[in-house]
Write a protein that holds these residues in place. Structure first.
Motif, PDB file in Angstrom:
ATOM      1  N   GLN A  58      36.659  52.383  36.964  1.00 32.48           N
ATOM      2  CA  GLN A  58      35.387  52.952  36.523  1.00 32.48           C
ATOM      3  C   GLN A  58      34.227  52.032  36.926  1.00 32.48           C
ATOM      4  N   THR A 110      36.784  63.615  34.051  1.00 30.53           N
ATOM      5  CA  THR A 110      37.089  63.788  35.475  1.00 30.53           C
ATOM      6  C   THR A 110      38.259  64.746  35.652  1.00 30.53           C
ATOM      7  N   SER A 117      37.233  68.261  35.024  1.00 31.27           N
ATOM      8  CA  SER A 117      36.413  68.794  36.116  1.00 31.27           C
ATOM      9  C   SER A 117      37.252  69.249  37.303  1.00 31.27           C
ATOM     10  N   ASP A 139      39.875  67.326  38.787  1.00 29.23           N
ATOM     11  CA  ASP A 139      40.336  66.256  39.668  1.00 29.23           C
ATOM     12  C   ASP A 139      41.628  65.581  39.206  1.00 29.23           C
ATOM     13  N   LEU A 179      38.146  58.678  39.923  1.00 25.80           N
ATOM     14  CA  LEU A 179      37.141  58.469  38.863  1.00 25.80           C
ATOM     15  C   LEU A 179      35.750  58.368  39.469  1.00 25.80           C
ATOM     16  N   ARG A 191      34.461  60.282  41.558  1.00 27.10           N
ATOM     17  CA  ARG A 191      33.850  61.610  41.573  1.00 27.10           C
ATOM     18  C   ARG A 191      33.184  61.922  40.228  1.00 27.10           C
ATOM     19  N   GLY A 192      33.783  61.441  39.146  1.00 28.10           N
ATOM     20  CA  GLY A 192      33.161  61.628  37.839  1.00 28.10           C
ATOM     21  C   GLY A 192      31.836  60.891  37.738  1.00 28.10           C
TER      22      GLY A 192
END
Length: 181
Positions: free
Chosen positions: A66, A151, A154, A156, A164, A166-167
């Protein structure tokens, strides 16, 4: 119990870290079998301790991915040469196995699964549940668990946990890769 860390590549190469919970005599009897797939094999305590250490591992890994994801979004927002930035970050205190193994995947937007986000989400549920049971406060762990869940929610969950990123992109309004089919 003998959970592992090191992903598919670690298993293929026989380089897994294995956190074993159990009796010393049982550990010694099982060790030759574990040595076939592991490099770091440690008896960490009585039965159940392996799972506890694995949960701590997953907490650290998720928090690091993250943070790496947020750093890349930050660097990109300022137009920094991210390849060079990652190299210099890796040479300092920010250097880590997570940076070594996941930064390029993030930079390349290549999220083919090594360890799926859906599995990491399950593991973060184990961490937060066990922390609650033990009366341990984990504010960062709880937040990272929610970010992993977001994530996955969503779409993924089938991606590598480096997904992560992408989140973080979504939260920053900077998503640049469509969700894989």
């Amino acid at each position: 119990d003998a959970p592992v860390s090191g992903g598919e590549a670690g298993a293929i190469e026989g380089m897994l870290s294995i956190m074993v919970g159990g009796e010393p005599a049982d550990f010694e009897a099982a060790k030759p079998v574990l040595e076939a797939v592991g490099k770091t094999i440690v008896l960490v305590g009585p039965s159940g301790s392996g799972q506890t250490v694995k949960a701590a591992n997953q907490l650290i890994v998720a928090a690091n991915i993250q943070a790496l994801s947020e750093a890349v979004v930050f660097l990109e927002a300022y137009g920094v040469d991210t390849d060079v930035a990652i190299k210099v970050l890796g040479g300092g205190l920010a250097g880590s196995k997570v940076l070594d193994q996941k930064a390029q995947k993030i930079l390349d937007r290549e999220f083919a699964p090594g360890f799926r986000l859906a599995l990491h989400n399950k593991d973060m549920g184990i961490v937060t549940s066990a922390a609650r049971e033990a009366g341990v406060v984990m504010p960062l762990g709880a937040l990272v668990a929610q970010l992993v869940t977001s994530t996955v929610a969503s779409g993924d969950g089938a991606l590598d946990h480096s997904g992560l990123f992408r989140g973080v992109q979504r939260l920053a309004g900077k998503i640049d890769v469509p969700v894989p089919a």
